[in-house]
Scaffold this active site. Structure first.
Site, PDB file in Angstrom:
ATOM      1  NE  ARG A 201      -3.116   3.084   0.972  1.00 17.62           N
ATOM      2  CZ  ARG A 201      -4.125   3.334   1.795  1.00 17.62           C
ATOM      3  NH1 ARG A 201      -4.752   2.347   2.384  1.00 17.62           N
ATOM      4  NH2 ARG A 201      -4.533   4.577   2.005  1.00 17.62           N
ATOM      5  NE  ARG A 210      -7.410   3.953  -1.689  1.00 12.61           N
ATOM      6  CZ  ARG A 210      -8.256   4.890  -1.271  1.00 12.61           C
ATOM      7  NH1 ARG A 210      -8.770   4.831  -0.057  1.00 12.61           N
ATOM      8  NH2 ARG A 210      -8.589   5.888  -2.041  1.00 12.61           N
ATOM      9  CG  ASP A 213      -8.582   2.235   2.332  1.00  8.65           C
ATOM     10  OD1 ASP A 213      -7.781   2.548   3.229  1.00  8.65           O
ATOM     11  OD2 ASP A 213      -9.604   2.903   2.070  1.00  8.65           O
ATOM     12  CG  ASP A 215     -10.322   3.313   6.267  1.00 12.58           C
ATOM     13  OD1 ASP A 215      -9.190   3.685   6.633  1.00 12.58           O
ATOM     14  OD2 ASP A 215     -10.793   3.557   5.141  1.00 12.58           O
TER      15      ASP A 215
END
Length: 275
Positions: A201, A210, A213, A215
């Site tokens: 990444r 990317r 990812d 989160d």
């Protein structure tokens, strides 16, 4: 939550900063509170639906002497982690390690360290729009499942979605992950960054393309903010690629700030987009 208490479990161990403590050893006392739901065990009289405190005591004694640590903090941390990993019905534990013979040189009763550790409910957003997207997502899920401090990993369907944020780039595969972890929010974030780094990444363009990812959307009902992490995740209520897969896993999970469930936030967003 119900409690099972173990008071003053005496164990002879070899922990301490000084060499003599590790050579000769001394008495320690362990106090443990195990938080779990005992209702079904109480109704059925079935020990398998609770935690065998005798087994817990023997395990604590066994683990206590496996290694030699300088700090009571380390002893407590290791024991709490092993308890939560070995006995899945324990949701949380309050663990105290007392050292009545610590080499202080003054009259005292005992010194102790007390910690509280437990499993936390977490929801993640996961996405990729570079390379073999499915392989990157599968690799991330595998890394989560392999982590000792993470359990009960559930994954939504992966959705093909348009990029968010105005940067021209390829479409994403996005999904959501539900899990339980004993990691703190910052520890979890650091681990997710490690997983992203292994997937090569790059953080060169904000909202840019990317390989992976990851989160943190929700961590229990925690409301938290610092320079690296904001919880709940900022603007998730306006991101269909977050809400749609999340609704598969936790449709009735309620946002601790907005007071809206995932389903309600998704419906509100869909109605807004139609207008």
């Amino acid at each position: 939550m119900d409690e099972i208490r173990i008071d003053d479990l005496e164990i002879y161990g070899y922990h301490g900063v000084y060499a003599e403590e590790k050579e000769k050893g001394q008495r320690f006392y362990v106090n443990a509170v195990l938080f779990l739901d005992t209702r079904n065990a109480g109704i059925t009289d079935d020990l398998t639906l609770s935690v065998n405190y005798g087994e817990v005591c023997h395990k604590l004694s066994e683990w206590f002497v496996e290694e030699k640590w300088d700090l009571l903090e380390t002893v407590a941390e290791r024991l709490a982690g092993k308890l939560l990993g070995e006995f899945p019905l324990i949701r949380q534990t309050c663990l105290e390690i007392r050292k009545p013979e610590a080499p202080i040189g003054l009259p005292f009763g005992s010194v102790s360290v007390k910690i509280v550790r437990g499993w936390h409910e977490v929801f993640l957003s996961i996405g990729s729009n570079l390379g073999d997207r499915e392989a990157y997502l599968a690799g991330a899920v595998a890394a989560l499942k392999e982590k000792a401090e993470i359990r009960n990993v559930r994954v939504s369907t992966f959705l093909e979605t348009k990029p968010y944020g105005g940067v021209e780039q390829g479409d994403f595969l996005n999904g959501a992950v539900a899990l339980e972890t004993t990691l703190s929010p910052k520890e979890l974030l650091a681990f997710l960054h490690e997983v992203e780094a292994k997937a090569d990444r790059k953080r060169e363009i904000h909202w840019g393309p990317r390989t992976l990812d990851l989160d943190v959307l929700f961590y229990d009902k925690l409301i938290y903010e610092d320079e690296e992490l904001i919880l709940p995740h900022v603007d998730l209520e306006n991101r269909e690629f977050v809400l749609k897969p999340l609704a598969e896993l936790a449709p009735n999970y309620r946002h601790p700030v907005l007071g809206r469930t995932v389903t309600q936030m998704l419906r509100d967003l869909e109605e807004k987009n139609i207008k």
